[in-house]
Write an enzyme that holds these catalytic residues in place. Structure first.
Site, short mmCIF file in Angstrom:
data_model
loop_
_atom_site.label_atom_id
_atom_site.label_comp_id
_atom_site.label_asym_id
_atom_site.label_seq_id
_atom_site.Cartn_x
_atom_site.Cartn_y
_atom_site.Cartn_z
N GLU A 133 0.87 -1.21 -0.12
CA GLU A 133 0.24 -0.54 -0.25
C GLU A 133 1.05 1.38 0.25
OE1 GLU A 133 -3.86 -1.49 1.84
OE2 GLU A 133 -2.39 -0.45 3.00
N HIS B 70 -10.15 0.67 0.40
CA HIS B 70 -10.81 -0.90 1.94
C HIS B 70 -12.33 -0.64 0.99
CE1 HIS B 70 -6.74 1.37 3.12
NE2 HIS B 70 -7.14 -0.06 3.66
#
Length: 216
Positions: free
Chosen positions: A138, A171
């Site tokens: 990420e 997410h």
């Protein structure tokens, strides 16, 4: 140089996408009574592969922008800011939680976090994905590539806002402000030290702390 720069960035994003979708392919090929195990170990395999490839790409990175071309702070400073980033992220989370729950009426529970905790509870080895491989990938994708690319186009604040929102939406949790606030701090840490290792350190420690606290 521009060609090499875009090539490196595309490879990082490509392996991120592969890491996200490969488990689904593994699950589809697994026996019906082995679906959960296929999901867990398939994700561990794909995320580990993705993180390793990104670390290797970073060793000879051809990404060129104001952040990568600026000298990094010394290793001790990188470690210091990596640790100092923890209370900053906690503060950002606290403020975001207050706004989400008190002003926006969003439940404090995170479906994404709860699902992860279930996996870790049943398969402790899954913590590798949550605490190490996931944060590494990420940070390379959302900070090194996306935030870094936007940095020279929109300025630091604009790049942080846009990349943080993308990070939050990815997410699929509903806590947009919460994840955006965390990501904003990661952007600050990267721009402060000019070293992607800084937000990686903070991100890894933060995710590990969340797991440990929930199992105490």
């Amino acid at each position: 140089m521009k060609k090499l720069t875009s090539h490196t960035s595309i490879l990082i994003i490509l392996f991120y996408l592969i890491a996200q979708f490969l488990p689904a392919i593994i699950i589809s090929l697994a026996p019906t009574n082995f679906q959960t195990e296929a999901s867990v170990y398939g994700t561990i395999f794909s995320f580990t592969l993705g993180a390793i490839v990104m670390l290797l790409l970073n060793r000879k990175s051809t990404i060129r922008n104001s952040l990568t071309l600026s000298p990094s702070l010394p290793r001790k400073s990188v470690l210091y800011w990596g640790i100092a980033g923890i209370p900053l992220v906690l503060l950002a989370q606290y403020m975001a939680n207050l706004i989400e729950t008190l002003l926006l009426g969003i439940p404090i529970d995170s479906v994404n976090t709860q699902n992860i905790l279930v996996f870790v509870d049943n398969y402790p080895i899954y913590i590798i994905v949550v605490s190490i491989m996931g944060p590494i990938m990420e940070e390379f994708v959302f900070r090194k590539v996306i935030f870094g690319f936007l940095y020279d186009l929109t300025g630091g604040i604009g790049a942080a806002v846009i990349s943080s929102l993308i990070f939050a939406f990815m997410h699929f949790d509903g806590h947009i402000l919460l994840y955006s606030a965390m990501a904003f701090v990661f952007c600050f840490l990267y721009s402060k030290t000019k070293n992607i290792a800084t937000p990686i350190i903070t991100h890894i420690i933060m995710n590990t702390v969340v797991i440990v606290v929930n199992f105490l």
